[in-house]
Design an enzyme around this catalytic site. Structure first.
Site, PDB file in Angstrom:
ATOM      1  N   ASP A 538     -11.685  -5.963  35.155  1.00 56.07           N
ATOM      2  CA  ASP A 538     -11.494  -7.272  35.765  1.00 56.07           C
ATOM      3  C   ASP A 538     -11.047  -8.207  34.641  1.00 56.07           C
ATOM      4  O   ASP A 538     -11.833  -8.565  33.754  1.00 56.07           O
ATOM      5  CB  ASP A 538     -12.815  -7.747  36.381  1.00 56.07           C
ATOM      6  CG  ASP A 538     -12.675  -9.085  37.110  1.00 56.07           C
ATOM      7  OD1 ASP A 538     -11.680  -9.799  36.860  1.00 56.07           O
ATOM      8  OD2 ASP A 538     -13.571  -9.405  37.919  1.00 56.07           O
ATOM      9  N   HIS A 539      -9.761  -8.598  34.680  1.00 53.90           N
ATOM     10  CA  HIS A 539      -9.187  -9.352  33.562  1.00 53.90           C
ATOM     11  C   HIS A 539      -9.737 -10.770  33.469  1.00 53.90           C
ATOM     12  O   HIS A 539      -9.500 -11.473  32.476  1.00 53.90           O
ATOM     13  CB  HIS A 539      -7.662  -9.392  33.683  1.00 53.90           C
ATOM     14  CG  HIS A 539      -6.948  -9.363  32.367  1.00 53.90           C
ATOM     15  ND1 HIS A 539      -7.570  -9.646  31.172  1.00 53.90           N
ATOM     16  CD2 HIS A 539      -5.655  -9.091  32.042  1.00 53.90           C
ATOM     17  CE1 HIS A 539      -6.699  -9.549  30.185  1.00 53.90           C
ATOM     18  NE2 HIS A 539      -5.523  -9.209  30.678  1.00 53.90           N
ATOM     19  N   ARG A 540     -10.474 -11.211  34.468  1.00 46.07           N
ATOM     20  CA  ARG A 540     -11.115 -12.523  34.368  1.00 46.07           C
ATOM     21  C   ARG A 540     -12.261 -12.490  33.360  1.00 46.07           C
ATOM     22  O   ARG A 540     -12.606 -13.523  32.760  1.00 46.07           O
ATOM     23  CB  ARG A 540     -11.655 -12.961  35.732  1.00 46.07           C
ATOM     24  CG  ARG A 540     -10.617 -13.125  36.817  1.00 46.07           C
ATOM     25  CD  ARG A 540     -11.273 -13.420  38.143  1.00 46.07           C
ATOM     26  NE  ARG A 540     -12.202 -12.343  38.529  1.00 46.07           N
ATOM     27  CZ  ARG A 540     -13.004 -12.395  39.590  1.00 46.07           C
ATOM     28  NH1 ARG A 540     -13.012 -13.474  40.358  1.00 46.07           N
ATOM     29  NH2 ARG A 540     -13.793 -11.386  39.876  1.00 46.07           N
TER      30      ARG A 540
END
Length: 567
Positions: A538-540
């Site tokens: 999850d690149h967040r």
């Protein structure tokens, strides 16, 4: 004597409704408290619903295949004031139920004796086999197969631990019954002969000829399957079924097997993946063609004309893929109806979860490859000791321990983003979900506290969870609480993928197949066992550099498995 209504209970935390898959009883059947009366599929698992009463089934209020909200009435029972069925009253009421069913059933037997009680007793004497006392231990899949084959599950001898009955036991019992009736008409005898009456199922035995208030699905399927089994056994040189307990096969292969009426566990194969038999679509088609050709050779008289091609696939797609479908001279009828499959239960839950994950978490997938010569050698050295302790040691426990090493060094991959609270929770537990492919869809049982368990303990737990996932015996609680997930698509075939995160987790690791591939060592290209890795994040929450560093830590522990001893 009173009539008590029974409502669908809460069969799992957070479950609001379920699909009533199969009734295990019929009106007039006597049941005991805690005896399963129905199988219900929720969005989490397939569960058996037990009765809360000792009594006689009065009425079924729900059709098989119907979605039922929790709390709705599904069945009623006749019980006396003490909660037990009165013997005399139950018999007289059962006779009345049988009379009412016979009056409204066009196919009812018109030659019943005048005395209903005598008829019930005679029917039970003729059809009810002697069964062992006590509860029968069998998973829902084995019970369903028993009903399809017309086998009394209580009469089957179980070969599993504690007498547990598996699908192979049911098939063996059914084949034994078919052999006993070999003196009857052959499969290829007069085409206008009436279909034989199937053996009583658990919902028919002791019912005195009564019929259920709900329509049973796949009626008549047991006869066709029994006929196919008789035809295969009649051929002297027909291929012997493998009769395995478990088989690895892709969903596409299993679909072909269903279309051709073949059990993938019976298909012979020499191919294995990670120690398990692996069946391909070509294996299934070859086995189906062999069975059909041998059965046709036995059934066809010597002077009979060549039979017309028979479409056993039920699908134009299967024929186009090389299956035994209609020939060019006998094409399928134009405009054949499409098959419609209900989108609910586990499949719907998977779809919603995947949709939520993809449209919530921005996915990035990092690919890398570990050279695992030392890992292969370490597993080979430990396998004899594992077998001595009755443990099947795969590579999964090694990977799980390596992942824990990476998560301890990079805790952001063992986290959850709580958007409403605007905070990232770094989990203190290391609970790894293991994706398992089943006939009902993908399930992810969770192995808790991986950091506190040894390799053999992890291997035993993973094998147990995977087996029960395929049998649909997992409790909903066993699929919750994961902090990181693993998907082993390499067990079926493949190198790299883009796994979808099991939201609200923030990372998932996909494993390719361990195979010899070309690698460069000391300036030369050599063959060496490698393990492809696909890490989705999850690149967040996780940066690409951190994902790469995590992957490097995992690979370091896999390439030098002695490091796992320090965990």
């Amino acid at each position: 004597m009173t009539v008590e209504e029974f409502r669908l209970p809460d069969v799992g935390e957070g479950v609001a409704e379920g699909e009533l898959v199969t009734w295990l009883v019929a009106p007039g059947d006597r049941v005991e408290e805690d005896q399963p009366v129905a199988e219900v599929e929720t969005d989490k698992a397939l569960v058996e619903v037990p009765s809360s009463y000792d009594g006689v089934v009065e009425e079924l209020f729900v059709e098989e295949g119907e979605m039922v909200p929790v709390g709705d009435v599904i069945i009623s029972f006749r019980v006396d004031e003490d909660g037990d069925a009165g013997e005399a009253t139950a018999e007289s009421d059962a006779g009345a139920t049988a009379s009412e069913a016979a009056a409204g059933d066009d196919e009812a037997d018109t030659t019943e004796p005048d005395d209903e009680a005598d008829a019930i007793e005679a029917d039970a004497t003729e059809t009810e086999p002697a069964t062992p006392s006590g509860r029968t231990f069998a998973p829902p899949s084995a019970r369903r197969l028993a009903r399809e084959l017309g086998v009394d599950i209580a009469a089957v001898d179980g070969s599993g631990p504690g007498g547990r009955i598996g699908e192979a036991d049911v098939r063996a019992h059914a084949e034994g019954g078919a052999d006993a009736g070999a003196d009857g008409p052959s499969v290829g005898s007069a085409s206008d002969a009436p279909d034989p009456k199937p053996a009583p199922t658990p919902t028919d035995v002791g019912s005195g000829g009564r019929t259920s208030a709900v329509k049973k699905r796949d009626a008549g399927g047991a006869d066709s399957e029994t006929g196919a089994a008789d035809a295969a056994s009649a051929a002297s040189d027909a291929p012997d079924p493998a009769a395995r307990e478990t088989t690895l096969a892709t969903p596409a292969t299993r679909k072909v097997a269903r279309e051709l009426g073949v059990d993938v566990d019976d298909v012979p194969t020499d191919d294995t993946r990670d120690g398990e038999a692996f069946v391909t679509g070509e294996d299934v088609r070859a086995y189906a063609e062999a069975l059909e050709s041998e059965a046709g050779a036995v059934d066809a008289p010597a002077d009979a004309p060549d039979p017309k091609p028979v479409d056993v696939s039920g699908s134009a797609d299967a024929a186009a893929a090389g299956g035994t479908g209609p020939s060019a001279a006998e094409p399928s009828a134009p405009g054949a109806a499409d098959e419609t499959v209900p989108y609910r239960g586990v499949r719907r839950t998977i779809g919603k979860q995947m949709e939520r994950s993809v449209y919530t978490a921005p996915h990035v997938t990092h690919h890398d490859t570990a050279e695992v010569d030392a890992l292969v050698e370490a597993r080979a050295e430990l396998k004899p000791q594992a077998e001595a302790e009755d443990v099947k040691l795969t590579y999964m426990p090694f990977v799980m321990k390596a992942i824990v090493a990476g998560l301890k060094e990079f805790p952001s991959l063992n986290s959850e983003l709580r958007e409403d609270d605007e905070e990232i929770v770094l989990k203190g537990d290391y609970n790894l979900g293991i994706a398992v492919a089943t006939d009902a869809g993908l399930m992810v049982p969770v192995v808790e506290d991986v950091d506190e368990k040894g390799l053999f303990e992890l291997a035993d737990e993973v094998n147990d969870l995977a087996a029960r996932a395929r049998e649909r015996e997992l409790a909903p609680a066993e699929m919750k609480g994961g902090t990181f997930s693993i998907t082993n698509f390499g067990a079926i075939g493949g190198e790299y993928a883009t796994p979808i995160i099991n939201y609200p987790e923030t990372a998932i690791l996909g494993l390719g197949a361990i195979e010899e591939r070309p690698v460069v060592r000391d300036g030369e290209v050599v063959a060496a066992p490698t393990l492809p890795l696909s890490l989705s994040i999850d690149h967040r929450v996780i940066d690409g550099a951190e994902a790469a560093a995590f992957a490097n830590t995992v690979m370091e522990h896999l390439e030098h498995p002695l490091l796992l001893l320090t965990l």
